[in-house]
Design an enzyme around this catalytic site. Structure first.
Site, short mmCIF file in Angstrom:
data_model
loop_
_atom_site.label_atom_id
_atom_site.label_comp_id
_atom_site.label_asym_id
_atom_site.label_seq_id
_atom_site.Cartn_x
_atom_site.Cartn_y
_atom_site.Cartn_z
CG MET A 1 0.92 -20.21 40.43
SD MET A 1 0.97 -20.09 38.64
CE MET A 1 1.64 -21.70 38.22
CB VAL B 1 -4.77 -26.44 47.68
CG1 VAL B 1 -4.02 -27.37 48.62
CG2 VAL B 1 -3.80 -25.46 47.03
CG ASP C 1 2.61 -13.55 46.26
OD1 ASP C 1 2.42 -12.35 46.57
OD2 ASP C 1 1.70 -14.36 46.11
#
Length: 877
Positions: free
Chosen positions: A23, A26, A134
């Protein structure tokens, strides 16, 4: 998206990359406003135009922001800079659990501690309606303070979002782990990481909280053994392994592992979600119990014990056939061995319903297969092998249920009646009248012994109906005012019961008989004793549930009591049982903790006008002073006076009554309240300096004050009599102060309020079988006028005497009735003026009746039922 050091996203300055996931990427960053380091997660730019991906990114922000827990990574901010969407999160220093597992298995103490923290984080998420979907070692960070659950990028708010990606859709293609950098999980595919995905997820079915519990089982297995629970050389072989095989026993790979841990992991990894543990809270509790077991928890189960357990499993499956095989195996294998090897689980309240704090509102069926309980004023049943509870229609207003011996029918009390209903459903039927039941028990010959009201003897009646007749006699030499909470012994002839009033050590439990008036004293405790097979009495002392050997043939106790569990938080119902037991060794105990509340002043429409700045505590509102500047409130057994303007509390008295009532003098300088004195409750009148004088009234054990007349010459109070139930009295404040009876009928009369002109008394009476509001002339009773039409309590006059307000508790509505005072009292039609909010736990009208001081539930932790599947194993702790 490659962001170089120094790049700004709003007030956040990128420092260095940290990693990437399905997604987004970072980065370590600095919050230039607050000067702290944070983690910034950005959505890859080549995906930012995908509306579905952006929607999932926004969902992650909403998901994480709704969770506040020490073991969940904290979301600080969310923003958009140009075409870049980003999240700002807590920067966690440490290593992932996946990195730690590269070094091998964890010490068992760490497995239990970290596992409990992860389970607690999941429990918090699930209670908020959020499923992670998840969970894996790579999404768990290990820090100095413990585990931190991360990456809710695949999470879905169960109540807000539509169907999950892949729900009900055949798998078109298998991607790599969705938390790897590429590729992102495609539309119509499975969401999750294969090694930790539950079978239902692999089949493309909707994931729920139990899917997360499967993943947690996989993580626990890996932490304990250093190996993944399921592996394969290809995706196909891995899926085949998950769908059709069992992992190698933990004890085979880690011989010194706690036996309870293996059973717990097995219960998490049941292929059918219905066969798994049903909540993360259950797992956290199991891990905590294993941790408390110390070194004994690490002793393997002897082979001979395992063999006996398998034999017992076969017999259990043949006889019961109700609970799924995996759950039964878990139960039976856990019923023997060193330490507290019993299996315990929690039965939670249905969604949007709340279990009350009274222990007597839960009842375990004699065969141990079903739990009946009261939630939100209705009767529910929960078969132990099912996914949820069923509300029994027509049981609104039910309380204090108990079962028939064949476990097919439930008896319960309703407004003014003893009722019965089939556990499978159907129309309830009336057995007999019961004004305000205080427990019952159903014998094998169809006889029901019950307490029809708060005072008086026990009665007996046929379960098919009829006229009740007394089965016990109150002992005047012991000043008994009532018998309650009977419990039949196995012979169907004798029964246990509690006698009131209680003493400083609690209430006395006696054994009585259907065929003889003779009774025998057994013990004194903070609850009535109940019988539990194979031959014990269970009761509460000092906050613990105790079990003591009992010979039902000789009616004698044997040996010393043994502590087996924490008792639930006490309720306001005297002598109620602390547990419900089945014939096959199961035990149900209400799990509750002190409910913290806040004090607020609200108008009748429910809007908060003032919120008192007091620390959350179990406050109960008792009364408000005439000038509405001060109030009497209760915390535990302490009476406090609170300055409503400055939010300043001051303790006034201790040892107050279990149902704390108080009234203020007209000038607001004195308070009449009820506190315990010797073996009775007595009226005290005190000043704000903390001094109080005892005012002798009646010999009855229980009392409550209702009102102080406007001119200050009399106090109205109620007193409970063994023969006439609750009676209304007048206590003169002049002369010899000798109390005078006002109403002493067969019904319960209480809550008396004097009209401003002193000519009339409004009060509640259950003479019709349900509490209604009436008005009679005062100080001498005479013409009686019924005010409420369908139930009412807590009457209150307006200052001008032109309106009478009361509370309809069934509909939780404030009702007002216009009245005309004078020689002839004339009421008008009732009309609703406001609602009692569901978060209100206690309250009192302000002097003018236009608002209320209320205690509002601050601690929203739900109460649930702790189910112990083989409680006798706890005797060896």
């Amino acid at each position: 998206m490659a962001l170089s050091p120094g790049t700004r996203l709003g007030p956040y300055e990128i420092v260095a990359p940290l990693g990437a996931g399905g997604m987004g990427e970072v980065f370590r960053a600095k919050d230039t406003r607050l000067g702290r380091e944070v983690a910034v997660k950005v959505l890859p730019q080549h995906l930012s135009d995908n509306p579905d991906v952006r929607a999932r990114f926004e969902r992650e922000a909403k998901t994480v922001s709704s969770l506040n827990h020490p073991n969940i990574c904290t979301l600080f901010d969310v923003g958009r800079e140009g075409d870049t969407d980003y999240l700002v999160m807590e920067l966690i220093e440490g290593e992932t659990l996946a990195a730690r597992l590269m070094k091998g298995a964890l010490p068992f103490a760490d497995v239990l501690k970290l596992g409990a923290q992860i389970a607690d984080a999941l429990d918090r998420a699930h209670r908020a309606g959020v499923i992670h979907r998840d969970l894996k070692p790579g999404n768990v960070m290990l820090t100095k303070s413990g585990a931190k659950l991360m990456d809710f990028g695949l999470a879905r708010a169960t109540g807000a979002a539509g169907p999950a990606a892949g729900s009900g859709v055949a798998m078109a293609t298998l991607t790599h782990s969705p938390t790897m950098a590429t590729p992102l999980t495609a539309e119509g595919t499975i969401v999750g990481t294969f090694q930790y995905m539950a079978p239902e997820q692999l089949e493309g079915s909707e994931a729920d909280a139990r899917s997360d519990l499967w993943a947690l089982g996989c993580v626990l297995y890996e932490m304990a053994t250093g190996r993944r629970a399921f592996e394969g050389k290809s995706q196909a072989s891995l899926i085949t392994s998950i769908m059709g095989s069992q992992p190698a026993p933990i004890s085979q790979l880690a011989p010194m592992s706690p036996p309870g841990l293996e059973r717990l992991v097995q219960a998490c990894l049941a292929k059918d979600p219905a066969d798994r543990l049903q909540s993360a809270h259950d797992i956290r509790m199991q891990l905590a119990w294993l941790a408390e077991g110390g070194s004994q928890a690490g002793v393997p189960v002897p082979v001979a014990v395992k063999r006996r357990s398998r034999e017992r499993l076969a017999w259990t499956l043949a006889a019961v056939g109700l609970i799924a095989a995996a759950a039964l195996a878990w139960q039976v294998l856990g019923s023997r061995g060193p330490g507290p090897e019993t299996i315990q689980t929690l039965i939670e309240a249905p969604r949007d319903a709340k279990i009350g704090n009274r222990h007597a509102e839960i009842a375990l069926a004699p065969d141990g297969r079903t739990v009946a309980f009261v939630a939100d004023g209705a009767l529910w049943v929960r078969p132990l092998g099912s996914d949820g509870a069923t509300r029994l229609s027509g049981t609104e207003g039910a309380f204090r249920p108990f079962w028939s011996p064949d476990s097919r029918t439930i008896a319960y009390f309703d407004e003014g009646k003893l009722m019965r209903v089939q556990a499978a459903g159907g129309s309830p039927t009336s057995v007999c009248d019961a004004i305000s039941g205080r427990g019952g028990s159903w014998g094998p010959d169809g006889t029901i012994v019950f307490a029809p009201t708060s005072g008086g003897p026990l009665m007996r009646v046929s379960a098919s109906g009829g006229d009740p007749v007394p089965v016990t006699t109150l002992d005047s030499t012991r000043h008994e005012s009532g018998h309650r909470f009977p419990c039949f012994l196995p012979d169907g002839e004798h029964f246990l019961f509690a006698a009131l009033p209680g003493g400083p050590d609690g209430w006395d439990t006696y054994v009585g008989s259907l065929g003889s008036p003779t009774v025998k004293h057994l013990l004194t405790a903070r609850s009535v004793a109940v019988f539990a097979a194979p031959g014990y009495l269970l009761f509460e002392r000092d906050g613990r549930v105790l079990a003591q050997r009992f010979d039902p043939g000789r009616l004698e106790l044997r040996g010393a009591p043994v502590s087996i569990a924490d008792a639930p938080e006490p309720s306001d119902l005297d002598a109620e049982p602390v547990a419900s037991a089945s014939r096959n060794g199961r035990l149900a105990i209400l799990r509750s903790e002190p409910a913290d509340t806040r004090l607020e002043i609200r108008d009748l429409a429910g809007a908060t006008t003032t919120r008192l700045d007091l620390p959350p505590a179990p406050w109960k509102v008792s009364s408000v002073a005439p000038d509405a500047r001060r109030a009497a409130v209760v915390k535990g057994d302490e009476l406090w006076v609170v300055d409503l303007v400055r939010s300043v509390p001051m303790r006034l008295a201790t040892n107050v009554a279990s149902q704390p009532t108080s009234v203020w003098s007209p000038d607001g300088n004195r308070i009449a309240f009820v506190a315990r004195h010797d073996e009775r409750e007595e009226i005290y009148i005190g000043g704000l300096d903390g001094r109080a004088d005892l005012v002798p009234t009646t010999d009855d054990a229980f009392k409550g004050v209702n009102d102080w007349s406007r001119e200050g010459r009399s106090i109205v109070f109620w007193s409970q009599n063994a023969e006439t139930n609750l009676d209304l009295w007048i206590l003169p404040m002049e002369g010899d102060r000798k109390p005078v009876p006002y109403l002493r009928g067969a019904a319960n009369e209480s809550m008396g309020k004097i009209s401003p002109d002193g000519r009339w008394l409004a009060y509640a009476s259950d003479e019709t079988g349900e509490n209604e509001i009436y008005v009679q002339s005062f100080p001498e009773p005479g013409r009686k006028v019924r005010i409420s039409l369908d139930g009412g309590i807590f009457p209150r006059w307006s200052d001008d005497g032109r309106q009478l307000r009361y509370l309809n508790i069934a509909r939780r509505e404030y009702v007002a009735v216009p009245v005309k005072e004078g020689e002839e009292f004339e009421p008008g039609p009732p009309h609703k003026v406001g609602d009692l909010a569901p978060d209100v736990t206690s309250g009192a009208f302000l002097a003018d009746g236009r608002g209320t001081l209320v205690s509002v539930a601050h601690d929203t932790r739900p109460r649930d039922i702790r189910l112990i599947l083989d409680w006798t194993a706890l005797l060896g702790q």
